[in-house]
Design a protein around this motif. Structure first.
Motif, PDB file in Angstrom:
ATOM      1  N   ALA A  34       0.844  -1.179   0.000  1.00 36.59           N
ATOM      2  CA  ALA A  34       0.000   0.000   0.000  1.00 36.59           C
ATOM      3  C   ALA A  34       0.878   1.226   0.000  1.00 36.59           C
ATOM      4  CB  ALA A  34      -0.912   0.007   1.236  1.00 36.59           C
ATOM      5  N   GLN A  35       0.378   2.329  -0.519  1.00 32.50           N
ATOM      6  CA  GLN A  35       1.092   3.586  -0.458  1.00 32.50           C
ATOM      7  C   GLN A  35       0.761   4.288   0.848  1.00 32.50           C
ATOM      8  OE1 GLN A  35       3.415   4.584  -2.576  1.00 32.50           O
ATOM      9  NE2 GLN A  35       3.146   2.624  -3.612  1.00 32.50           N
ATOM     10  N   ALA A  36       1.611   5.232   1.229  1.00 30.80           N
ATOM     11  CA  ALA A  36       1.478   5.863   2.536  1.00 30.80           C
ATOM     12  C   ALA A  36       0.127   6.518   2.718  1.00 30.80           C
ATOM     13  CB  ALA A  36       2.581   6.909   2.717  1.00 30.80           C
ATOM     14  N   GLY A  37      -0.422   7.131   1.697  1.00 28.66           N
ATOM     15  CA  GLY A  37      -1.688   7.832   1.845  1.00 28.66           C
ATOM     16  C   GLY A  37      -2.885   6.968   1.596  1.00 28.66           C
ATOM     17  N   ASN A  38      -2.709   5.674   1.346  1.00 32.74           N
ATOM     18  CA  ASN A  38      -3.810   4.798   1.011  1.00 32.74           C
ATOM     19  C   ASN A  38      -3.728   3.527   1.830  1.00 32.74           C
ATOM     20  OD1 ASN A  38      -5.842   3.357  -0.127  1.00 32.74           O
ATOM     21  ND2 ASN A  38      -4.804   2.967  -2.088  1.00 32.74           N
ATOM     22  N   VAL A 137       1.410 -10.254   9.309  1.00 31.32           N
ATOM     23  CA  VAL A 137       2.610  -9.483   9.593  1.00 31.32           C
ATOM     24  C   VAL A 137       2.534  -8.181   8.803  1.00 31.32           C
ATOM     25  CG1 VAL A 137       5.126  -9.378   9.390  1.00 31.32           C
ATOM     26  CG2 VAL A 137       4.003 -11.536  10.013  1.00 31.32           C
ATOM     27  N   VAL A 138       2.712  -7.062   9.494  1.00 32.00           N
ATOM     28  CA  VAL A 138       2.676  -5.744   8.855  1.00 32.00           C
ATOM     29  C   VAL A 138       4.062  -5.131   8.943  1.00 32.00           C
ATOM     30  CG1 VAL A 138       1.687  -3.424   8.895  1.00 32.00           C
ATOM     31  CG2 VAL A 138       0.245  -5.408   9.419  1.00 32.00           C
ATOM     32  N   ILE A 139       4.607  -4.737   7.806  1.00 34.42           N
ATOM     33  CA  ILE A 139       5.907  -4.073   7.720  1.00 34.42           C
ATOM     34  C   ILE A 139       5.693  -2.705   7.102  1.00 34.42           C
ATOM     35  CG2 ILE A 139       8.221  -4.137   6.710  1.00 34.42           C
ATOM     36  CD1 ILE A 139       7.961  -7.195   6.620  1.00 34.42           C
ATOM     37  N   VAL A 140       6.223  -1.672   7.728  1.00 34.71           N
ATOM     38  CA  VAL A 140       6.157  -0.322   7.173  1.00 34.71           C
ATOM     39  C   VAL A 140       7.549   0.096   6.737  1.00 34.71           C
ATOM     40  CG1 VAL A 140       5.726   2.120   7.649  1.00 34.71           C
ATOM     41  CG2 VAL A 140       4.124   0.391   8.482  1.00 34.71           C
ATOM     42  N   ALA A 141       7.682   0.450   5.464  1.00 34.34           N
ATOM     43  CA  ALA A 141       8.926   1.018   4.941  1.00 34.34           C
ATOM     44  C   ALA A 141       8.789   2.533   5.020  1.00 34.34           C
ATOM     45  CB  ALA A 141       9.152   0.568   3.504  1.00 34.34           C
ATOM     46  N   PHE A 142       9.500   3.126   5.964  1.00 38.56           N
ATOM     47  CA  PHE A 142       9.388   4.551   6.294  1.00 38.56           C
ATOM     48  C   PHE A 142      10.628   5.258   5.764  1.00 38.56           C
ATOM     49  CE2 PHE A 142       9.163   7.762  10.007  1.00 38.56           C
ATOM     50  CZ  PHE A 142       8.189   8.529   9.378  1.00 38.56           C
ATOM     51  N   GLY A 143      10.449   6.380   5.079  1.00 42.70           N
ATOM     52  CA  GLY A 143      11.620   7.065   4.573  1.00 42.70           C
ATOM     53  C   GLY A 143      11.277   8.143   3.564  1.00 42.70           C
ATOM     54  N   ILE A 176       1.388 -11.275   4.690  1.00 42.13           N
ATOM     55  CA  ILE A 176       2.395 -10.240   4.911  1.00 42.13           C
ATOM     56  C   ILE A 176       2.037  -8.982   4.140  1.00 42.13           C
ATOM     57  CG2 ILE A 176       4.830  -9.612   4.674  1.00 42.13           C
ATOM     58  CD1 ILE A 176       5.525 -12.570   4.779  1.00 42.13           C
ATOM     59  N   SER A 177       1.985  -7.856   4.837  1.00 40.72           N
ATOM     60  CA  SER A 177       1.740  -6.561   4.202  1.00 40.72           C
ATOM     61  C   SER A 177       3.002  -5.718   4.291  1.00 40.72           C
ATOM     62  CB  SER A 177       0.606  -5.812   4.906  1.00 40.72           C
ATOM     63  OG  SER A 177      -0.587  -6.562   4.895  1.00 40.72           O
ATOM     64  N   VAL A 178       3.424  -5.154   3.170  1.00 38.29           N
ATOM     65  CA  VAL A 178       4.540  -4.219   3.156  1.00 38.29           C
ATOM     66  C   VAL A 178       3.993  -2.880   2.679  1.00 38.29           C
ATOM     67  CG1 VAL A 178       6.809  -3.653   2.215  1.00 38.29           C
ATOM     68  CG2 VAL A 178       6.231  -6.031   2.724  1.00 38.29           C
ATOM     69  N   ILE A 179       3.971  -1.908   3.566  1.00 34.30           N
ATOM     70  CA  ILE A 179       3.379  -0.606   3.277  1.00 34.30           C
ATOM     71  C   ILE A 179       4.484   0.381   2.948  1.00 34.30           C
ATOM     72  CG2 ILE A 179       1.998   1.294   4.208  1.00 34.30           C
ATOM     73  CD1 ILE A 179       0.745  -0.796   6.129  1.00 34.30           C
ATOM     74  N   LEU A 195       4.960  10.551  11.976  1.00 37.32           N
ATOM     75  CA  LEU A 195       5.299   9.245  12.534  1.00 37.32           C
ATOM     76  C   LEU A 195       4.063   8.501  13.041  1.00 37.32           C
ATOM     77  CD1 LEU A 195       7.622   7.289  13.380  1.00 37.32           C
ATOM     78  CD2 LEU A 195       7.618   8.447  15.600  1.00 37.32           C
ATOM     79  N   GLU A 196       3.193   9.210  13.735  1.00 34.73           N
ATOM     80  CA  GLU A 196       1.993   8.553  14.275  1.00 34.73           C
ATOM     81  C   GLU A 196       1.092   8.037  13.161  1.00 34.73           C
ATOM     82  OE1 GLU A 196       0.966   7.841  17.349  1.00 34.73           O
ATOM     83  OE2 GLU A 196       2.705   8.683  18.395  1.00 34.73           O
ATOM     84  N   THR A 197       0.739   8.914  12.213  1.00 33.79           N
ATOM     85  CA  THR A 197      -0.247   8.540  11.199  1.00 33.79           C
ATOM     86  C   THR A 197       0.308   7.582  10.153  1.00 33.79           C
ATOM     87  OG1 THR A 197       0.296  10.545   9.945  1.00 33.79           O
ATOM     88  CG2 THR A 197      -1.544  10.679  11.495  1.00 33.79           C
ATOM     89  N   SER A 198       1.552   7.778   9.745  1.00 37.48           N
ATOM     90  CA  SER A 198       2.116   6.950   8.687  1.00 37.48           C
ATOM     91  C   SER A 198       2.707   5.640   9.180  1.00 37.48           C
ATOM     92  CB  SER A 198       3.216   7.728   7.937  1.00 37.48           C
ATOM     93  OG  SER A 198       2.679   8.838   7.261  1.00 37.48           O
ATOM     94  N   VAL A 199       3.043   5.585  10.468  1.00 38.30           N
ATOM     95  CA  VAL A 199       3.722   4.394  10.980  1.00 38.30           C
ATOM     96  C   VAL A 199       2.970   3.768  12.153  1.00 38.30           C
ATOM     97  CG1 VAL A 199       5.878   3.499  11.955  1.00 38.30           C
ATOM     98  CG2 VAL A 199       5.954   5.273  10.194  1.00 38.30           C
ATOM     99  N   ILE A 200       2.962   4.435  13.280  1.00 32.27           N
ATOM    100  CA  ILE A 200       2.461   3.820  14.511  1.00 32.27           C
ATOM    101  C   ILE A 200       0.988   3.437  14.410  1.00 32.27           C
ATOM    102  CG2 ILE A 200       2.022   4.254  16.966  1.00 32.27           C
ATOM    103  CD1 ILE A 200       4.642   5.858  17.010  1.00 32.27           C
ATOM    104  N   ASP A 201       0.174   4.277  13.774  1.00 33.45           N
ATOM    105  CA  ASP A 201      -1.254   3.968  13.658  1.00 33.45           C
ATOM    106  C   ASP A 201      -1.531   2.746  12.794  1.00 33.45           C
ATOM    107  OD1 ASP A 201      -1.794   6.107  15.260  1.00 33.45           O
ATOM    108  OD2 ASP A 201      -2.612   7.397  13.682  1.00 33.45           O
ATOM    109  N   ARG A 202      -0.549   2.293  12.050  1.00 37.06           N
ATOM    110  CA  ARG A 202      -0.720   1.094  11.226  1.00 37.06           C
ATOM    111  C   ARG A 202      -0.372  -0.186  11.998  1.00 37.06           C
ATOM    112  NH1 ARG A 202      -1.042   2.524   5.712  1.00 37.06           N
ATOM    113  NH2 ARG A 202      -0.633   4.732   5.333  1.00 37.06           N
TER     114      ARG A 202
END
Length: 347
Positions: A34-38, A137-143, A176-179, A195-202
């Motif tokens: 998924a994309q960050a805004g979706n 499993v949820v993985i967030v690629a933040f950057g 497995i989800s990679v966001i 950080l909260e909305t794009s990462v922690i809230d997921r």
């Protein structure tokens, strides 16, 4: 390779490629990107479906009358069930991704770095426990832009999509989800605001945080950036997530600011050490490609002298995925997470 302790392109796929999650789980497993805004699931980025088999033609087919010949026979069309149609589309999609995962290395293979000291593995307890329990499993690629995928020729070639495909091959029955939560041009100050909305809230089980490059390019104080990153790592871990930091890329524009780049990389390593987080030393990995493996820089960096090419993203994702897989295996074997920082090692 082990972890140590311590511009957007076209989005999505055709509507016909959308996969019903509940039906897909019953057939080949489930990986979402998924994309960050979706927050909704994006296109399937998994690979390794079972290949279709074809039936051999009879050795001596019976003779046909004129009425039975193809020219005179009525046209008969079979209407496949909706679930079978969805399954076939999913298989076709993952076959395409599987092919791209190997084709990209035909000219230049992806080899682990040479001559880098091998030490122990980092533990990824949240990811390992979810996989062992059969839970999603949820993985967030933040950057920033190199997470978002600037320079990749298609969305399939971004590192989060590549990583998703690799993990799906390794864990074919896992959910497995990679966001992809990368936003071009950002660094720690902007990232901390979301950080909260794009990462922690997921509610991720693993956060892969690529940070520091834009701060160096802007001549920001590495120490101030490090303070923000350390605060962010603490918040992510407090939300029960594993963390892996990804440091700067080895590229001409970064190397022009070698002093600040070196300071930033050391500070990120120190943060990982203090918080028992993982760190993927991208700078050293990419430098090894050029200095030890004699790969020309233009094979892994595009013409802007900064962003990675398709091959660069693919090899980065492959080596990072190898580390994650090995680290999860260590947890399953009951090996405890060491208390000291561990250095990246190739296999």
């Amino acid at each position: 390779m082990a972890l140590s302790i311590s511009p957007p392109r076209a989005q999505g796929a055709e509507a016909a490629d959308a996969i019903a999650v509940s039906e897909l789980r019953q057939t080949i497993g489930h990986v979402m990107v998924a994309q960050a805004g979706n927050p909704a699931p994006g296109p399937i980025a998994a690979v390794n479906p079972a290949a279709k088999t074809s039936q051999p033609a009879p050795a001596n087919p019976p003779a046909m009358t004129d009425a039975q010949s193809p020219a005179n026979a009525p046209v008969m069309t079979a209407t496949p069930s909706p679930s079978r149609s969805i399954t076939e589309r999913a298989i076709d999609k993952v076959k395409q991704v599987a092919k791209s995962a190997t084709d990209i290395f035909n000219r230049v293979p992806c080899l682990p770095p040479k001559g880098v000291a091998k030490k122990n593995f980092i533990s990824l307890p949240h990811v390992a426990n979810k996989l062992a329990s059969g839970l999603p499993v949820v993985i967030v690629a933040f950057g920033s832009s190199s997470t978002q995928g600037y320079g990749a020729s298609t969305p399939d070639y971004t590192y989060p999509n590549r990583l998703a495909a690799q993990l799906r091959r390794q864990y074919p029955m896992a959910d497995i989800s990679v966001i992809n939560a990368g936003v071009g041009g950002e660094d720690a100050p902007e990232m901390m605001k979301r950080l909260e909305t794009s990462v922690i809230d997921r509610h991720p089980d693993l956060v892969i945080w690529q940070v520091g490059t834009n701060a160096v390019l802007r001549d920001l104080d590495p120490t101030e950036t490090a303070k923000l990153v350390e605060d962010g790592v603490g918040k992510i871990q407090a939300a029960a997530s594993d963390v892996v930091l990804v440091d700067l890329q080895y590229s001409p524009r970064v190397n022009e600011r070698s002093e600040n780049a070196s300071r930033m990389n050391k500070l990120l390593g120190r943060i990982a050490e203090l918080h028992h987080a993982g760190i993927f030393p991208r700078f050293e990995v990419m430098r090894d490609w050029h200095e030890r493996q004699a790969i020309p820089i233009n094979e892994f960096v595009i013409s802007d002298g900064l962003h990675m090419s398709d091959w660069g993203y693919a090899c980065f994702a492959q080596l990072l995925g190898d580390d994650i897989i090995r680290s999860v295996g260590q947890v399953k074997l009951g090996i405890n997470q060491p208390s000291e920082v561990l250095t990246y090692r190739p296999m």
